[in-house]
Design a protein around this motif. Sequence first.
Motif, mmCIF file in Angstrom:
data_model
loop_
_atom_site.group_PDB
_atom_site.id
_atom_site.type_symbol
_atom_site.label_atom_id
_atom_site.label_comp_id
_atom_site.label_asym_id
_atom_site.label_seq_id
_atom_site.Cartn_x
_atom_site.Cartn_y
_atom_site.Cartn_z
ATOM 1 N N PRO A 120 -36.759 113.006 -17.767
ATOM 2 C CA PRO A 120 -35.609 112.311 -17.178
ATOM 3 C C PRO A 120 -34.491 112.126 -18.197
ATOM 4 O O PRO A 120 -34.747 111.959 -19.391
ATOM 5 C CB PRO A 120 -36.200 110.974 -16.739
ATOM 6 C CG PRO A 120 -37.398 110.768 -17.621
ATOM 7 C CD PRO A 120 -37.939 112.133 -17.892
ATOM 8 N N ASP A 121 -33.255 112.160 -17.720
ATOM 9 C CA ASP A 121 -32.132 111.864 -18.607
ATOM 10 C C ASP A 121 -32.104 110.370 -18.886
ATOM 11 O O ASP A 121 -32.841 109.596 -18.259
ATOM 12 C CB ASP A 121 -30.820 112.353 -17.998
ATOM 13 C CG ASP A 121 -30.496 111.685 -16.676
ATOM 14 O OD1 ASP A 121 -30.552 110.440 -16.600
ATOM 15 O OD2 ASP A 121 -30.207 112.395 -15.691
ATOM 16 N N PRO A 122 -31.284 109.908 -19.826
ATOM 17 C CA PRO A 122 -31.295 108.478 -20.199
ATOM 18 C C PRO A 122 -31.088 107.525 -19.029
ATOM 19 O O PRO A 122 -31.737 106.474 -18.964
ATOM 20 C CB PRO A 122 -30.158 108.383 -21.220
ATOM 21 C CG PRO A 122 -30.143 109.738 -21.858
ATOM 22 C CD PRO A 122 -30.442 110.700 -20.744
ATOM 23 N N ASP A 123 -30.200 107.880 -18.095
ATOM 24 C CA ASP A 123 -29.983 106.997 -16.948
ATOM 25 C C ASP A 123 -31.232 106.931 -16.067
ATOM 26 O O ASP A 123 -31.627 105.853 -15.606
ATOM 27 C CB ASP A 123 -28.790 107.492 -16.118
ATOM 28 C CG ASP A 123 -27.461 107.294 -16.836
ATOM 29 O OD1 ASP A 123 -27.420 106.469 -17.781
ATOM 30 O OD2 ASP A 123 -26.484 107.961 -16.459
ATOM 31 N N MET A 127 -24.119 119.979 -17.981
ATOM 32 C CA MET A 127 -25.576 120.025 -17.831
ATOM 33 C C MET A 127 -26.179 118.714 -18.338
ATOM 34 O O MET A 127 -25.848 118.250 -19.422
ATOM 35 C CB MET A 127 -26.144 121.202 -18.647
ATOM 36 C CG MET A 127 -27.648 121.334 -18.541
ATOM 37 S SD MET A 127 -28.234 122.778 -19.463
ATOM 38 C CE MET A 127 -29.990 122.615 -19.188
ATOM 39 N N ARG A 128 -27.044 118.106 -17.537
ATOM 40 C CA ARG A 128 -27.641 116.844 -17.915
ATOM 41 C C ARG A 128 -28.859 117.106 -18.789
ATOM 42 O O ARG A 128 -29.708 117.944 -18.495
ATOM 43 C CB ARG A 128 -28.045 116.048 -16.678
ATOM 44 C CG ARG A 128 -26.876 115.815 -15.715
ATOM 45 C CD ARG A 128 -27.270 114.929 -14.574
ATOM 46 N NE ARG A 128 -27.385 113.543 -15.004
ATOM 47 C CZ ARG A 128 -27.632 112.538 -14.175
ATOM 48 N NH1 ARG A 128 -27.813 112.770 -12.885
ATOM 49 N NH2 ARG A 128 -27.728 111.309 -14.628
ATOM 50 N N MET A 129 -28.942 116.363 -19.888
ATOM 51 C CA MET A 129 -30.021 116.542 -20.841
ATOM 52 C C MET A 129 -31.140 115.537 -20.566
ATOM 53 O O MET A 129 -30.903 114.430 -20.065
ATOM 54 C CB MET A 129 -29.500 116.357 -22.266
ATOM 55 C CG MET A 129 -28.393 117.331 -22.647
ATOM 56 S SD MET A 129 -28.976 119.041 -22.676
ATOM 57 C CE MET A 129 -30.082 118.963 -24.084
ATOM 58 N N GLY A 130 -32.346 115.925 -20.905
ATOM 59 C CA GLY A 130 -33.480 115.027 -20.750
ATOM 60 C C GLY A 130 -33.603 114.086 -21.927
ATOM 61 O O GLY A 130 -32.693 113.960 -22.764
ATOM 62 N N THR A 131 -34.743 113.413 -22.012
ATOM 63 C CA THR A 131 -35.008 112.451 -23.077
ATOM 64 C C THR A 131 -35.976 113.060 -24.079
ATOM 65 O O THR A 131 -37.141 113.312 -23.731
ATOM 66 C CB THR A 131 -35.613 111.153 -22.502
ATOM 67 O OG1 THR A 131 -34.694 110.588 -21.561
ATOM 68 C CG2 THR A 131 -35.889 110.156 -23.610
ATOM 69 N N PRO A 132 -35.544 113.314 -25.313
ATOM 70 C CA PRO A 132 -36.477 113.865 -26.315
ATOM 71 C C PRO A 132 -37.638 112.902 -26.571
ATOM 72 O O PRO A 132 -37.444 111.689 -26.635
ATOM 73 C CB PRO A 132 -35.594 113.998 -27.573
ATOM 74 C CG PRO A 132 -34.190 114.025 -27.063
ATOM 75 C CD PRO A 132 -34.182 113.159 -25.842
ATOM 76 N N GLY A 133 -38.836 113.463 -26.705
ATOM 77 C CA GLY A 133 -40.006 112.643 -26.996
ATOM 78 C C GLY A 133 -40.636 111.993 -25.787
ATOM 79 O O GLY A 133 -41.595 111.214 -25.935
ATOM 80 N N PHE A 134 -40.134 112.300 -24.595
ATOM 81 C CA PHE A 134 -40.708 111.710 -23.374
ATOM 82 C C PHE A 134 -42.143 112.205 -23.202
ATOM 83 O O PHE A 134 -42.415 113.400 -23.289
ATOM 84 C CB PHE A 134 -39.859 112.103 -22.154
ATOM 85 C CG PHE A 134 -40.368 111.542 -20.856
ATOM 86 C CD1 PHE A 134 -40.054 110.253 -20.473
ATOM 87 C CD2 PHE A 134 -41.150 112.322 -20.004
ATOM 88 C CE1 PHE A 134 -40.512 109.738 -19.273
ATOM 89 C CE2 PHE A 134 -41.618 111.815 -18.803
ATOM 90 C CZ PHE A 134 -41.298 110.519 -18.435
ATOM 91 N N ILE A 135 -43.080 111.264 -22.951
ATOM 92 C CA ILE A 135 -44.501 111.590 -22.809
ATOM 93 C C ILE A 135 -44.872 111.531 -21.329
ATOM 94 O O ILE A 135 -44.914 110.448 -20.735
ATOM 95 C CB ILE A 135 -45.377 110.629 -23.627
ATOM 96 C CG1 ILE A 135 -45.025 110.755 -25.116
ATOM 97 C CG2 ILE A 135 -46.867 110.907 -23.401
ATOM 98 C CD1 ILE A 135 -45.737 109.766 -26.006
ATOM 99 N N PRO A 136 -45.131 112.684 -20.712
ATOM 100 C CA PRO A 136 -45.393 112.717 -19.266
ATOM 101 C C PRO A 136 -46.550 111.819 -18.841
ATOM 102 O O PRO A 136 -46.498 111.179 -17.783
ATOM 103 C CB PRO A 136 -45.711 114.191 -19.002
ATOM 104 C CG PRO A 136 -45.084 114.938 -20.126
ATOM 105 C CD PRO A 136 -45.161 114.026 -21.311
ATOM 106 N N GLY A 137 -47.609 111.767 -19.661
ATOM 107 C CA GLY A 137 -48.763 110.952 -19.292
ATOM 108 C C GLY A 137 -48.437 109.477 -19.152
ATOM 109 O O GLY A 137 -49.108 108.753 -18.407
ATOM 110 N N ARG A 138 -47.407 109.036 -19.856
ATOM 111 C CA ARG A 138 -47.007 107.632 -19.746
ATOM 112 C C ARG A 138 -46.440 107.328 -18.363
ATOM 113 O O ARG A 138 -46.620 106.225 -17.835
ATOM 114 C CB ARG A 138 -45.967 107.300 -20.813
ATOM 115 C CG ARG A 138 -46.530 107.053 -22.191
ATOM 116 C CD ARG A 138 -47.400 105.812 -22.218
ATOM 117 N NE ARG A 138 -47.429 105.178 -23.516
ATOM 118 C CZ ARG A 138 -48.094 104.076 -23.801
ATOM 119 N NH1 ARG A 138 -48.794 103.481 -22.871
ATOM 120 N NH2 ARG A 138 -48.074 103.564 -25.011
#
Length: 401
Positions: A49-52, A1-12
């Motif tokens: 999004p994941d790191p990649d 399972m691919r993990m997302g990016t913690p702390g990602f701010i959608p508004g950015r």
Amino acid sequence: MRMGTPGFIPGRLTEAREALRIPSMSALARRLGVNASSVSRWEDGTSSPDPDALQQLAAELRVRPEFFLRPQITSARPVFFRSLSSAYVRDLAYQRVQMRWLQEVSATVQHYVDLPAVDIPDVLGSSSYRQLRDEDIERIALDLRRYWKIGEGPCVDVVALMERVGFVIGSIEMGTAKLDGLCGWSLADDRPHVLLATDKMAFARRQMDAAHEMAHALLHKHVTEEQLRTDLKHIETQAFRLASAFLLPSTTFPLEVRVPSLAALVTLKERWRVSIKAQIKRLADLNLISEDQAPHLYKLYSAKGWSKEEPLDRGRWELQQPHVLADALNLIVDAGVRSKADLLAVEFTISAGDVENLCNLPPGWFSRDRAEVVQLTPRFAERPVQSTESGAVVPFPNRSR
């Protein structure tokens, strides 16, 4: 399972997309080669999004990955545009992003450099902008000139004056003729920020554009978004009246208008550095020309083709440029506080080109090495000069004889 990016701010993500005028999430998805639903979930905060994918987003949107992790600049105060109804939604979104980025760059610079103190008087006191009459605005204009000690003659550089009293000013290409500038107060430092258009490079026009945004900052600091929508026409009329009264004071300018003709206004433009069209409006506001004369002058003005370019617009004066942010960044680098590479790698998360544009730095400033000061060594040894004789006093002849 691919993990997302913690702390990602959608508004950015929305912010970066609007900064490049990418019209929709599906358009961004096509550029990235991913499903539109993925970008939609990233922007609405359902997933991240994941790191990649984050690296791919950053590369496509010309920001650093850290951009998506830093809090957005937000403000409860509205940004003042010249028009909301006639401008494209995409253009307005782009301008709002550029204003937030200007405030963000300004806040970063102020970690290292003290910008000029905000010296802007409270011209309203306990009154509301809705209570202002024309005579109140005329009085405010004269009071401002006295407060800032600039007299009642021509103000030869409004941009320099505004920076001196604490405004932060940037200039960018707006990409539309419907937007000449915008103004907003930053909650972070309670300082007004202004963006001016570079699309139409005429000195007199920039004078009025800058004064117009200054007027918004003075008169409409506490206007709400709802008031801006409902009272936009009235708010814009007030800003133009104050800008005109500030640039062409009621106590001095009328004394120089002997004949209200276009030829006379060209001569007055040379002295006051205000456009001929703005002078016609000022004469009408002060009742120095009749209701019939103003339309007649406007028709002659249009017939001469001056709507596109007025006399003295080209090459007469060097265009006034904001310099406070550029000077501050040069100071930071020249003093060795931060290198240009450090600023891009640590402080700024937008591209070097965006910072250069907003701060009026020359293109490629970040890629140029800092100039080194080289101490020259004298080719010959210096010998001390010793005086062996005292000086002689030579009397001048008396020419009165």
